[in-house]
Design a protein around this motif. Structure first.
Motif, PDB file in Angstrom:
ATOM      1  N   ARG A 120       0.832  -1.218   0.000  1.00 44.79           N
ATOM      2  CA  ARG A 120       0.000   0.000   0.000  1.00 44.79           C
ATOM      3  C   ARG A 120       0.858   1.257   0.000  1.00 44.79           C
ATOM      4  O   ARG A 120       0.563   2.233  -0.687  1.00 44.79           O
ATOM      5  CB  ARG A 120      -0.932  -0.003   1.207  1.00 44.79           C
ATOM      6  CG  ARG A 120      -2.040  -1.042   1.153  1.00 44.79           C
ATOM      7  CD  ARG A 120      -3.066  -0.819   2.251  1.00 44.79           C
ATOM      8  NE  ARG A 120      -4.093  -1.837   2.241  1.00 44.79           N
ATOM      9  CZ  ARG A 120      -4.034  -2.970   2.946  1.00 44.79           C
ATOM     10  NH1 ARG A 120      -2.976  -3.204   3.727  1.00 44.79           N
ATOM     11  NH2 ARG A 120      -5.006  -3.852   2.885  1.00 44.79           N
ATOM     12  N   ILE A 123       2.313   1.920  -3.428  1.00 46.44           N
ATOM     13  CA  ILE A 123       1.295   2.472  -4.328  1.00 46.44           C
ATOM     14  C   ILE A 123       1.132   3.972  -4.082  1.00 46.44           C
ATOM     15  O   ILE A 123       1.172   4.783  -5.010  1.00 46.44           O
ATOM     16  CB  ILE A 123      -0.054   1.758  -4.138  1.00 46.44           C
ATOM     17  CG1 ILE A 123       0.058   0.287  -4.549  1.00 46.44           C
ATOM     18  CG2 ILE A 123      -1.138   2.441  -4.973  1.00 46.44           C
ATOM     19  CD1 ILE A 123      -1.180  -0.521  -4.209  1.00 46.44           C
ATOM     20  N   LEU A 124       0.956   4.344  -2.821  1.00 45.26           N
ATOM     21  CA  LEU A 124       0.681   5.746  -2.488  1.00 45.26           C
ATOM     22  C   LEU A 124       1.911   6.628  -2.671  1.00 45.26           C
ATOM     23  O   LEU A 124       1.794   7.799  -3.051  1.00 45.26           O
ATOM     24  CB  LEU A 124       0.176   5.842  -1.050  1.00 45.26           C
ATOM     25  CG  LEU A 124      -1.177   5.172  -0.776  1.00 45.26           C
ATOM     26  CD1 LEU A 124      -1.513   5.222   0.712  1.00 45.26           C
ATOM     27  CD2 LEU A 124      -2.276   5.837  -1.592  1.00 45.26           C
ATOM     28  N   ASP A 128       0.645   6.164  -7.308  1.00 50.24           N
ATOM     29  CA  ASP A 128      -0.575   6.962  -7.391  1.00 50.24           C
ATOM     30  C   ASP A 128      -0.239   8.424  -7.662  1.00 50.24           C
ATOM     31  O   ASP A 128       0.486   9.059  -6.908  1.00 50.24           O
ATOM     32  CB  ASP A 128      -1.365   6.832  -6.081  1.00 50.24           C
ATOM     33  CG  ASP A 128      -2.794   7.360  -6.220  1.00 50.24           C
ATOM     34  OD1 ASP A 128      -3.279   7.484  -7.361  1.00 50.24           O
ATOM     35  OD2 ASP A 128      -3.424   7.642  -5.188  1.00 50.24           O
ATOM     36  N   GLY A 129      -0.731   8.952  -8.771  1.00 50.10           N
ATOM     37  CA  GLY A 129      -0.464  10.337  -9.143  1.00 50.10           C
ATOM     38  C   GLY A 129       0.797  10.514  -9.975  1.00 50.10           C
ATOM     39  O   GLY A 129       1.011  11.571 -10.566  1.00 50.10           O
ATOM     40  N   VAL A 134      -3.656   3.484  -9.962  1.00 46.37           N
ATOM     41  CA  VAL A 134      -4.326   4.166  -8.854  1.00 46.37           C
ATOM     42  C   VAL A 134      -4.475   3.223  -7.667  1.00 46.37           C
ATOM     43  O   VAL A 134      -4.407   2.005  -7.802  1.00 46.37           O
ATOM     44  CB  VAL A 134      -5.718   4.690  -9.283  1.00 46.37           C
ATOM     45  CG1 VAL A 134      -5.573   5.731 -10.371  1.00 46.37           C
ATOM     46  CG2 VAL A 134      -6.603   3.544  -9.772  1.00 46.37           C
ATOM     47  N   ALA A 135      -4.679   3.814  -6.493  1.00 48.09           N
ATOM     48  CA  ALA A 135      -4.843   3.032  -5.271  1.00 48.09           C
ATOM     49  C   ALA A 135      -6.207   2.353  -5.272  1.00 48.09           C
ATOM     50  O   ALA A 135      -7.215   2.959  -5.642  1.00 48.09           O
ATOM     51  CB  ALA A 135      -4.704   3.937  -4.048  1.00 48.09           C
ATOM     52  N   ARG A 178      -7.133  -0.176 -13.543  1.00 47.83           N
ATOM     53  CA  ARG A 178      -5.824   0.422 -13.303  1.00 47.83           C
ATOM     54  C   ARG A 178      -5.422   0.359 -11.833  1.00 47.83           C
ATOM     55  O   ARG A 178      -4.572   1.097 -11.363  1.00 47.83           O
ATOM     56  CB  ARG A 178      -5.766   1.868 -13.814  1.00 47.83           C
ATOM     57  CG  ARG A 178      -5.907   1.981 -15.314  1.00 47.83           C
ATOM     58  CD  ARG A 178      -5.948   3.417 -15.783  1.00 47.83           C
ATOM     59  NE  ARG A 178      -7.169   4.085 -15.389  1.00 47.83           N
ATOM     60  CZ  ARG A 178      -7.220   5.222 -14.726  1.00 47.83           C
ATOM     61  NH1 ARG A 178      -6.104   5.844 -14.386  1.00 47.83           N
ATOM     62  NH2 ARG A 178      -8.375   5.765 -14.412  1.00 47.83           N
ATOM     63  N   MET A 179      -6.031  -0.563 -11.079  1.00 48.66           N
ATOM     64  CA  MET A 179      -5.726  -0.727  -9.663  1.00 48.66           C
ATOM     65  C   MET A 179      -4.775  -1.896  -9.457  1.00 48.66           C
ATOM     66  O   MET A 179      -4.967  -2.971 -10.017  1.00 48.66           O
ATOM     67  CB  MET A 179      -7.010  -0.972  -8.873  1.00 48.66           C
ATOM     68  CG  MET A 179      -7.953   0.207  -8.850  1.00 48.66           C
ATOM     69  SD  MET A 179      -9.417  -0.135  -7.845  1.00 48.66           S
ATOM     70  CE  MET A 179     -10.309   1.435  -8.024  1.00 48.66           C
TER      71      MET A 179
END
Length: 244
Positions: A120, A123-124, A128-129, A134-135, A178-179
Protein backbone atom coordinates in the motif's frame (compact mmCIF):
# COMPACT_ATOMS: atom_id res chain seq x y z
CA UNK A 1 -18.30 -11.99 -28.12
CA UNK A 2 -19.45 -10.22 -31.31
CA UNK A 3 -19.77 -6.61 -30.19
CA UNK A 4 -17.14 -4.57 -28.38
CA UNK A 5 -15.91 -0.99 -28.11
CA UNK A 6 -12.51 0.62 -27.65
CA UNK A 7 -12.21 3.96 -25.87
CA UNK A 8 -9.25 6.28 -26.35
CA UNK A 9 -8.26 8.91 -23.75
CA UNK A 10 -6.22 12.11 -23.89
CA UNK A 11 -3.38 13.16 -21.57
CA UNK A 12 -5.83 14.59 -19.04
CA UNK A 13 -7.69 11.28 -18.82
CA UNK A 14 -10.73 12.43 -20.78
CA UNK A 15 -12.28 10.09 -23.33
CA UNK A 16 -11.95 11.61 -26.79
CA UNK A 17 -12.96 8.75 -29.09
CA UNK A 18 -15.03 5.56 -28.97
CA UNK A 19 -14.58 2.93 -31.67
CA UNK A 20 -16.98 0.04 -32.26
CA UNK A 21 -16.24 -3.11 -34.22
CA UNK A 22 -19.70 -3.05 -35.74
CA UNK A 23 -20.23 0.69 -36.10
CA UNK A 24 -21.05 2.30 -39.42
CA UNK A 25 -17.86 3.37 -41.21
CA UNK A 26 -15.81 2.45 -38.12
CA UNK A 27 -12.04 2.55 -38.75
CA UNK A 28 -11.52 -0.34 -36.31
CA UNK A 29 -10.53 -3.47 -38.24
CA UNK A 30 -9.39 -5.88 -35.52
CA UNK A 31 -8.16 -5.98 -31.93
CA UNK A 32 -6.49 -8.40 -29.56
CA UNK A 33 -6.31 -8.18 -25.76
CA UNK A 34 -4.30 -10.40 -23.43
CA UNK A 35 -5.12 -11.22 -19.80
CA UNK A 36 -2.42 -12.79 -17.62
CA UNK A 37 -1.69 -13.59 -13.98
CA UNK A 38 -0.61 -9.97 -13.65
CA UNK A 39 -3.87 -8.52 -14.97
CA UNK A 40 -4.11 -6.75 -18.31
CA UNK A 41 -1.28 -7.84 -20.62
CA UNK A 42 -0.44 -6.90 -24.19
CA UNK A 43 -2.91 -5.47 -26.68
CA UNK A 44 -2.94 -4.58 -30.34
CA UNK A 45 -5.48 -2.94 -32.61
CA UNK A 46 -5.57 -2.33 -36.33
CA UNK A 47 -7.27 0.75 -37.78
CA UNK A 48 -7.73 1.99 -41.29
CA UNK A 49 -5.12 4.61 -42.13
CA UNK A 50 -7.68 7.40 -42.58
CA UNK A 51 -9.00 7.16 -39.01
CA UNK A 52 -7.95 10.76 -38.16
CA UNK A 53 -7.50 9.96 -34.44
CA UNK A 54 -4.32 11.48 -32.92
CA UNK A 55 -3.16 8.34 -31.09
CA UNK A 56 -0.11 9.26 -29.00
CA UNK A 57 2.34 7.30 -26.86
CA UNK A 58 1.34 6.46 -23.29
CA UNK A 59 -2.34 7.32 -23.90
CA UNK A 60 -4.92 5.09 -22.26
CA UNK A 61 -6.92 2.58 -24.30
CA UNK A 62 -9.85 0.66 -22.81
CA UNK A 63 -12.03 -2.15 -24.11
CA UNK A 64 -15.64 -2.74 -23.11
CA UNK A 65 -18.67 -4.62 -24.38
CA UNK A 66 -21.09 -2.57 -26.46
CA UNK A 67 -23.64 -0.90 -24.23
CA UNK A 68 -21.56 -1.45 -21.09
CA UNK A 69 -19.47 1.39 -19.67
CA UNK A 70 -17.45 -1.02 -17.53
CA UNK A 71 -13.92 -1.48 -18.79
CA UNK A 72 -12.84 -5.07 -19.44
CA UNK A 73 -9.28 -4.08 -20.31
CA UNK A 74 -7.15 -0.99 -19.73
CA UNK A 75 -3.70 -0.32 -21.16
CA UNK A 76 -1.55 2.27 -22.88
CA UNK A 77 -0.07 2.80 -26.34
CA UNK A 78 3.63 2.02 -26.71
CA UNK A 79 4.08 1.22 -30.41
CA UNK A 80 2.51 3.10 -33.29
CA UNK A 81 3.11 3.49 -37.05
CA UNK A 82 5.57 6.02 -38.38
CA UNK A 83 3.98 8.94 -40.18
CA UNK A 84 4.36 8.62 -43.93
CA UNK A 85 3.71 4.89 -44.09
CA UNK A 86 2.03 3.81 -47.31
CA UNK A 87 0.12 1.00 -45.60
CA UNK A 88 -3.68 1.25 -45.69
CA UNK A 89 -4.03 -0.37 -42.27
CA UNK A 90 -2.18 0.88 -39.22
CA UNK A 91 -1.42 -1.29 -36.20
CA UNK A 92 -1.02 0.07 -32.67
CA UNK A 93 0.08 -1.95 -29.66
CA UNK A 94 0.90 -1.58 -26.01
CA UNK A 95 0.59 -3.05 -22.55
CA UNK A 96 -1.58 -3.12 -19.48
CA UNK A 97 -0.49 -0.70 -16.79
CA UNK A 98 1.38 -3.35 -14.82
CA UNK A 99 4.19 -2.70 -17.29
CA UNK A 100 4.59 0.85 -15.93
CA UNK A 101 6.06 -0.59 -12.72
CA UNK A 102 9.25 -1.22 -14.70
CA UNK A 103 9.79 2.54 -15.05
CA UNK A 104 9.53 3.41 -11.34
CA UNK A 105 12.35 2.93 -8.81
CA UNK A 106 11.75 2.32 -5.11
CA UNK A 107 14.30 3.63 -2.62
CA UNK A 108 13.06 3.01 0.90
CA UNK A 109 13.61 0.95 4.05
CA UNK A 110 10.77 -0.73 5.94
CA UNK A 111 11.04 -1.97 9.54
CA UNK A 112 8.56 -4.27 11.31
CA UNK A 113 5.97 -3.73 8.59
CA UNK A 114 3.35 -6.21 7.39
CA UNK A 115 3.85 -7.08 3.69
CA UNK A 116 0.49 -5.74 2.46
CA UNK A 117 1.19 -2.44 4.28
CA UNK A 118 4.43 -2.15 2.31
CA UNK A 119 2.51 -2.74 -0.91
CA UNK A 120 0.00 0.00 0.00
CA UNK A 121 2.81 2.42 0.85
CA UNK A 122 4.54 1.79 -2.47
CA UNK A 123 1.30 2.47 -4.33
CA UNK A 124 0.68 5.75 -2.49
CA UNK A 125 4.33 6.89 -2.47
CA UNK A 126 5.58 5.88 -5.91
CA UNK A 127 2.63 5.07 -8.18
CA UNK A 128 -0.58 6.96 -7.39
CA UNK A 129 -0.46 10.34 -9.14
CA UNK A 130 2.88 9.56 -10.82
CA UNK A 131 1.70 6.76 -13.11
CA UNK A 132 -1.71 5.71 -14.43
CA UNK A 133 -1.93 3.16 -11.62
CA UNK A 134 -4.33 4.17 -8.85
CA UNK A 135 -4.84 3.03 -5.27
CA UNK A 136 -7.49 0.35 -4.80
CA UNK A 137 -8.83 -1.98 -2.14
CA UNK A 138 -7.72 -5.33 -3.57
CA UNK A 139 -4.70 -5.56 -1.24
CA UNK A 140 -4.97 -8.47 1.22
CA UNK A 141 -3.15 -8.91 4.49
CA UNK A 142 -0.52 -11.66 4.39
CA UNK A 143 0.02 -12.25 8.08
CA UNK A 144 3.75 -11.86 7.49
CA UNK A 145 5.73 -8.98 8.99
CA UNK A 146 9.13 -7.99 7.60
CA UNK A 147 11.52 -7.10 10.43
CA UNK A 148 13.68 -5.11 8.05
CA UNK A 149 13.76 -4.79 4.29
CA UNK A 150 15.62 -2.21 2.23
CA UNK A 151 15.10 -1.36 -1.44
CA UNK A 152 17.92 0.57 -3.12
CA UNK A 153 16.54 1.94 -6.39
CA UNK A 154 14.79 -1.31 -7.28
CA UNK A 155 12.02 -1.26 -9.89
CA UNK A 156 8.53 -1.31 -8.41
CA UNK A 157 7.80 -4.46 -10.44
CA UNK A 158 10.72 -6.31 -8.81
CA UNK A 159 9.72 -5.00 -5.38
CA UNK A 160 6.14 -6.27 -5.69
CA UNK A 161 7.42 -9.61 -7.03
CA UNK A 162 9.78 -9.98 -4.07
CA UNK A 163 7.03 -9.13 -1.60
CA UNK A 164 4.77 -11.75 -3.17
CA UNK A 165 7.53 -14.34 -2.66
CA UNK A 166 7.69 -13.42 1.02
CA UNK A 167 3.92 -13.79 1.31
CA UNK A 168 3.88 -17.18 -0.53
CA UNK A 169 1.10 -18.06 -2.98
CA UNK A 170 0.13 -14.43 -3.58
CA UNK A 171 -0.70 -13.04 -7.00
CA UNK A 172 -0.16 -9.43 -8.02
CA UNK A 173 -0.73 -7.12 -10.98
CA UNK A 174 -2.84 -4.25 -12.30
CA UNK A 175 -6.46 -4.85 -13.27
CA UNK A 176 -8.83 -3.33 -15.85
CA UNK A 177 -9.55 -0.43 -13.47
CA UNK A 178 -5.82 0.42 -13.30
CA UNK A 179 -5.73 -0.73 -9.66
CA UNK A 180 -2.80 -2.73 -8.35
CA UNK A 181 -3.93 -5.97 -6.70
CA UNK A 182 -2.03 -8.19 -4.24
CA UNK A 183 -4.02 -11.19 -3.08
CA UNK A 184 -3.92 -14.95 -2.41
CA UNK A 185 -3.94 -17.22 -5.46
CA UNK A 186 -7.41 -18.53 -6.32
CA UNK A 187 -6.86 -22.13 -7.36
CA UNK A 188 -10.44 -22.46 -8.63
CA UNK A 189 -10.00 -19.71 -11.24
CA UNK A 190 -7.98 -19.88 -14.43
CA UNK A 191 -5.95 -16.68 -14.23
CA UNK A 192 -4.67 -16.99 -17.81
CA UNK A 193 -6.95 -16.23 -20.73
CA UNK A 194 -6.76 -14.54 -24.10
CA UNK A 195 -9.52 -12.86 -26.10
CA UNK A 196 -9.21 -12.46 -29.85
CA UNK A 197 -11.57 -10.43 -31.99
CA UNK A 198 -11.10 -10.02 -35.75
CA UNK A 199 -8.40 -11.59 -37.87
CA UNK A 200 -4.63 -11.69 -37.91
CA UNK A 201 -2.91 -9.39 -40.37
CA UNK A 202 0.59 -10.07 -41.67
CA UNK A 203 2.20 -7.15 -43.47
CA UNK A 204 5.16 -4.79 -43.29
CA UNK A 205 4.37 -1.65 -41.34
CA UNK A 206 7.14 0.68 -40.09
CA UNK A 207 6.65 1.61 -36.45
CA UNK A 208 8.35 3.10 -33.42
CA UNK A 209 8.66 1.38 -30.02
CA UNK A 210 9.35 3.33 -26.82
CA UNK A 211 10.26 0.28 -24.74
CA UNK A 212 13.92 1.36 -24.59
CA UNK A 213 13.20 4.96 -23.50
CA UNK A 214 14.95 6.01 -20.27
CA UNK A 215 14.36 9.56 -19.02
CA UNK A 216 15.22 9.70 -15.29
CA UNK A 217 18.72 8.40 -14.58
CA UNK A 218 20.38 7.62 -11.23
CA UNK A 219 24.12 6.87 -11.17
CA UNK A 220 25.32 5.03 -8.06
CA UNK A 221 28.74 4.17 -6.70
CA UNK A 222 29.77 0.69 -5.52
CA UNK A 223 28.15 1.37 -2.13
CA UNK A 224 24.78 2.13 -3.75
CA UNK A 225 25.05 5.85 -3.02
CA UNK A 226 23.55 8.15 -5.64
CA UNK A 227 26.33 10.32 -7.07
CA UNK A 228 24.48 11.78 -10.03
CA UNK A 229 20.87 12.28 -11.10
CA UNK A 230 19.46 13.67 -14.34
CA UNK A 231 16.13 13.68 -16.11
CA UNK A 232 14.42 14.87 -19.28
CA UNK A 233 11.05 16.43 -18.47
CA UNK A 234 10.25 16.69 -22.18
CA UNK A 235 10.70 12.92 -22.55
CA UNK A 236 8.68 12.24 -19.39
CA UNK A 237 5.82 14.37 -20.71
CA UNK A 238 5.88 12.56 -24.04
CA UNK A 239 6.49 8.94 -22.99
CA UNK A 240 5.81 8.71 -19.26
CA UNK A 241 8.27 8.27 -16.38
CA UNK A 242 11.02 5.69 -17.15
CA UNK A 243 13.51 5.53 -14.27
CA UNK A 244 16.76 3.55 -14.28
Amino acid sequence: EKHFEIDYYDKQGLRTHRLSNDGTNSPLISAEFEYTNNGCGKFSMTLSKDHKIPIAYERRVERSLCGDNKAWYSGYVQTRPVEGSTETEWKYSGYGFFNQLDGVLVNKTYTNTEISAIVRDIILTYLDGKTNIVAGTDIYSTGYTAEGIKFDYVTAKDVIKQLSEFAVNYIYGVDENRMLFFKPVETDINEDSRFWVGYHITSFLPEEDIDSVENHLFVMDKDSNVVYETLSQESIDAYGLKQV
